[in-house]
Each structure stands twice: as C-alpha cells, then as structure tokens.
Scaffold this motif. Structure first.
Motif, PDB file in Angstrom:
ATOM      1  N   LEU A 184      37.012  45.107  35.325  1.00  0.00           N
ATOM      2  CA  LEU A 184      36.433  44.696  36.629  1.00  0.00           C
ATOM      3  C   LEU A 184      35.245  43.313  35.015  1.00  0.00           C
ATOM      4  N   TYR A 240      36.702  37.193  39.034  1.00  0.00           N
ATOM      5  CA  TYR A 240      38.376  38.849  38.774  1.00  0.00           C
ATOM      6  C   TYR A 240      38.074  39.407  39.907  1.00  0.00           C
ATOM      7  N   THR A 241      36.583  39.752  40.007  1.00  0.00           N
ATOM      8  CA  THR A 241      36.194  40.544  41.416  1.00  0.00           C
ATOM      9  C   THR A 241      36.584  40.165  42.456  1.00  0.00           C
ATOM     10  N   ALA A 243      38.886  37.999  43.206  1.00  0.00           N
ATOM     11  CA  ALA A 243      40.454  38.158  43.883  1.00  0.00           C
ATOM     12  C   ALA A 243      40.579  39.365  43.967  1.00  0.00           C
ATOM     13  N   LEU A 244      39.688  40.359  43.782  1.00  0.00           N
ATOM     14  CA  LEU A 244      40.540  41.769  44.022  1.00  0.00           C
ATOM     15  C   LEU A 244      40.434  41.794  45.217  1.00  0.00           C
ATOM     16  N   ASP A 245      38.827  41.244  45.924  1.00  0.00           N
ATOM     17  CA  ASP A 245      38.410  41.435  47.306  1.00  0.00           C
ATOM     18  C   ASP A 245      39.740  40.328  47.930  1.00  0.00           C
ATOM     19  N   LYS A 247      43.248  39.704  47.831  1.00  0.00           N
ATOM     20  CA  LYS A 247      44.607  40.011  46.985  1.00  0.00           C
ATOM     21  C   LYS A 247      45.919  39.280  48.139  1.00  0.00           C
ATOM     22  N   LYS A 254      50.704  41.621  40.910  1.00  0.00           N
ATOM     23  CA  LYS A 254      50.376  43.065  40.165  1.00  0.00           C
ATOM     24  C   LYS A 254      49.155  43.047  39.766  1.00  0.00           C
ATOM     25  N   ASN A 255      48.873  41.756  39.107  1.00  0.00           N
ATOM     26  CA  ASN A 255      46.935  41.262  38.519  1.00  0.00           C
ATOM     27  C   ASN A 255      46.256  40.326  39.617  1.00  0.00           C
ATOM     28  N   PRO A 256      46.014  40.461  41.098  1.00  0.00           N
ATOM     29  CA  PRO A 256      45.028  38.994  41.217  1.00  0.00           C
ATOM     30  C   PRO A 256      44.083  38.476  40.136  1.00  0.00           C
ATOM     31  N   GLY A 257      43.498  39.666  40.045  1.00  0.00           N
ATOM     32  CA  GLY A 257      42.601  39.374  39.325  1.00  0.00           C
ATOM     33  C   GLY A 257      42.448  38.502  37.640  1.00  0.00           C
TER      34      GLY A 257
END
Length: 488
Positions: A184, A240-241, A243-245, A247, A254-257
């Motif tokens: 993160l 990064y975060t 993108a995780l929020d 998705k 597999k790794n949007p962040g």
C-alpha cells in the motif's frame, strides 16, 4: 621359525591381500563408478554404469564450454524450471545409483572372508564413501530445488514483453514498513531503464509527494482524471490505494493498484513500462545481512529512529560496511532531512548493491539470499525472462549508472511540467547511450579542430544528510548524474 600371526604367516598375508582387494574395489567405484563390477562382478551393470558416468562427464564439460563461450546459456540453465528439474532428478538418481554401486563393491570384496578387524574397517570405509558421495549429490539436488522454488515463487508466468526503443523499463516500487502497509502507498518509485543489448542503466525516480501529474492517455486513470491527479491531498503514492478503492474500474485486473501506478509513471515520464517489481524495504535488511552487509560512503550522520518515534542512535559518517538494519535506516531516514535526500540515498544503495554483489558471494550465501529475496520482492517479470535480466545485470555491473530524479530545484513537484520531465528523461537516456548532441568547437576558418574554451569548474555543493553530495537548494548529485558511484 615364525609363529602364527607374524608377517611371514601365509594366512596373514592372504588376509591382507583380501583386504587390499576389497578397499581397491571401493576406491575404483569412487573414481570410476562401475569399474569394480566390470572387473569382477556383473559386467553388464559395470558397462552401463561406466557409459552413464562418461556421458555425464561429457555433458558437464560440454555445458561448461558452452557457458564459457555463451553466458546466456548459463543464465538459462540456472533459471529455466524444466532444466532445473532435470538436473535435480539427475543428481538424486546419481546419488542413489552411486551408493548402490558402493554397496555392491563391498559385496564383491567378500567381506565374510575378511578378518574381523579388516571386516569392520571395510564396512567403515564403504560407509564413509557411500554416504559422503550421496550426501554431496543430494545436497546439490537440494540447492537446485531451492533455486527452482525461488524462480517459481518469485517470478510470474505471463508473456514476455519486448523492448521499447531498444530498452526494458522496469518500475521498482518500495513499501516502507511492516505487513500492515505492505503493498500500500509505495514510498519509493524508480524506473530502471535498461539497454536491451549493453545493459546500460538509467534510474529515473519520482517523489512520492508529486501532485497534479498526468496519466497515460487512453488509460482508465486518464479517463477519470483528464486534467491530472488533481483531487484534494492526492499524491503519487496515493494512486495505488485510490485504485484499490475503485477496483470496478479495472475489470479483472489482478493488481489494479500497480496498474494505476504504471499509468501515472508512463504519463509523467513518457517511458513505456515493461515490468514491475514491488520491493519490501523492511525485508531488504535480510537480503543485506545475507550477503554480509553493504559498504557505503556515509557523508553525514544518519538518524536511526524518528518517523513518529524518538531518534535513539545514529549511523556515523565515513566509508563503512552497514548491516541490514543500518542499511534500512540509511534508505528510509527523514528526520532532519527531506524526501529528496532519501531518494538520493536509495540510489546510492542500488548502485552499491550492483557493484558489490558478485557471483562468489551469491553462491556462498545462496540459500540465505533465496529466502530473503522471496520475502523481499514481488514481480511480474516472467520466469522465462530471468536469464535475460541476469545477463543484463552483469553487463550493467561494469558500467556507470546514470540517474535522474524528478525533484526540486529543476522540477516543481506540486505543478509538474510534464513536457519538461519527458524531455529531460529522454535527454538523460540519450546521454547515457552516448547519443546526446555534442557541440564541436570551431576555428576561425570554420574547421572543428580548435581547442575548446575553458569552463569554470562548478563549486562542489556541501554535503547534507545522506550519501550524496548536494542539498535541497543545489540538488543532490545522486539524483541527477551520469555516474552514480562518483555522486555517492
């Protein structure tokens, strides 16, 4: 007259001959597996064993010769999963087969016909030879298995990506603390741009606190932020975060962040990213300890502690070998310093590790390095490309590493000029390749053989906290250099 038990006793001499014969059979098996059976046992087994032995020797010599002439073959051999599995199985089979030949050689020595003392000695010699040879081969098989597991666990299984304009661009992201933050908000972002032929490397670093930067055109993030990452308190390490929020915007990624961060880096630098690697800076200490430490030129006191806690120790100035714990703080300390000094220090560590990690150290500490690396790194570099990057890394080891950091005073990190950044990145890469334009001094008649005018040598900036000369106002030398070693 000579009594029983003396050296002239025929029975004693015969017993010694039988013992020497038994030992000779075992020695023959050690030097030429199968020769004992060929001499006085099952000749079919002996011939098969000898043929196998000579074939293995021929294969080993052939591999060594090919590896000496073509290093790429050696790199392939130590990184290809199928090849490693074949070598591992071959070593295990050789261990079992050789041990069986030792046991049969002991049998051919007719141990029941030996005196009790000789019988015990024969058993001991055979046991030592049998278990020693088998143990060495099985340990070799274990090391090959460790290497195979390391490659299989560490690297991806996706498709290889071709070079862009003759270079491979790998995004290195660094997390700065424990498990609760792993993956993160990467605190360190560096693109290693590597020449696909020569291995010449340029390190382009971006500050974690950059704001209002553009994303690659046509990307998901560019659609969301066409004017740049201009949300409130949004910085580069927050992509990064974000993108995780969100998705759902990235489909089945597999790794949007990671994907979103790559979109940002490509939009800022103009470099097309081939692969990425996420480096756990806390786990980095284990890698440094595994190789016995790293030697760095500490230019001023580096605090240990801070970042929300008290400073309780310092790394003192001077050229010295640092432990993994010290190297971690050398890379992450910001107390009494700034982010840009820390970026310069991290580059100095990269350069030092590249210079100081030689094949002898790697082989000597192989298991420790493999274990540390598994906890250190996550990457999408496919296993099929490992041999290529090993070769490029060894080529880069013998060359100067160029650097560029998108930091003040040259660049504004709050309202970055994307055109200026891309232009400077391209210029740095061209200079590293020797393609940068050079002005030729001209004489009065128009020829270019006149002596160049003398230029005033710039004043060397004073050292501040970190491994590089320079300051926030003057710029840290390691953040922009054609020779990272000289700047550090």
């Amino acid at each position: 007259m000579s009594g029983p038990g003396t050296l002239t006793d025929p029975q004693e001499r015969a017993a010694r001959v039988r013992f020497r014969r038994a030992v000779s059979l075992m020695a023959m098996t050690l030097v030429l597996p199968g020769s004992a059976q060929l001499a006085c046992g099952n000749r079919r087994v002996g011939r098969a064993a000898l043929r196998t032995w000579f074939a293995l020797i021929a294969i080993a010599i052939g591999c060594l010769l090919v590896a000496a002439l073509h290093r790429e073959f050696a790199f392939w051999l130590v990184s290809d999963l199928a090849a490693l599995q074949v070598v591992r199985i071959a070593l295990m089979a050789l261990a079992v087969g050789w041990a069986a030949l030792f046991v049969d050689a002991w049998r051919l020595g007719q141990p029941l016909s030996l005196q009790m003392g000789h019988r015990r000695a024969a058993v001991g010699i055979n046991g030592i030879l049998c278990f020693s040879v088998a143990a060495v081969l099985l340990f070799g098989a274990h090391l090959v298995g460790v290497q195979r597991d390391f490659i299989q666990t560490m690297f991806g299984s996706g498709d290889a990506s071709g070079a862009h304009d003759g270079r491979y661009n790998v995004l290195l992201m660094g997390g700065d603390s424990g498990v609760d933050r792993w993956g993160l908000r990467p605190d360190s972002l560096t693109v290693a741009s590597i020449d696909a032929e020569t291995g010449k490397t340029v390190l382009v670093s971006l500050p974690r606190n950059m704001q209002n930067f553009p994303f690659r055109r046509g990307s998901v993030m560019h659609e969301q932020f066409p004017q740049g990452f201009d949300c409130e308190h949004c910085m580069l390490n927050g992509v990064y975060t974000w993108a995780l929020d969100n998705k759902e915007l990235f489909g089945k990624a597999k790794n949007p962040g990671v994907d979103a961060t790559i979109m940002a880096v490509e939009g800022i630098t103009g470099l097309k990213i081939n692969y990425w690697a996420m480096v756990n800076l806390k786990g980095f200490r284990n890698l440094v300890d595994a190789v016995g430490g790293v030697t760095l030129n500490v230019r001023s006191r580096i605090p240990i502690g801070g970042l929300g806690s008290d400073v309780y120790d310092y790394i003192e100035p001077g050229k010295q070998k640092l432990t993994g714990f010290q190297t971690q703080w050398y890379a992450r300390a910001r107390e009494g310093s700034d982010d840009y000094s820390r970026m310069a220090r991290q580059k100095c560590i990269m350069g030092a590790m590249l210079d100081q990690l030689d094949p002898t150290v790697v082989l000597k500490n192989f298991q420790k390095i493999a274990q540390a690396s598994s906890a250190l790194l996550t990457t999408n570099i496919p296993a099929s490309e490992v041999d290529r990057f090993i070769g490029l890394a060894l080529k880069a080891k013998d060359q100067k590493v160029a650097t560029l950091s998108i930091v003040p005073p040259m660049f504004d990190t709050y309202e970055p000029d994307a055109k200026l950044i891309r232009s400077k990145v391209a210029e740095t890469v061209d200079a590293a390749e020797g393609d940068a334009p050079k002005a030729e001094p001209a004489s009065d008649d128009g020829s270019s053989d006149a002596k160049p005018a003398k230029t005033k040598k710039p004043k060397q900036p004073e050292a501040v906290t970190g491994g590089s000369v320079g300051s926030l106002g003057d710029g840290y030398a390691a953040n922009e250099s054609q020779d990272l070693d000289a700047a550090c």
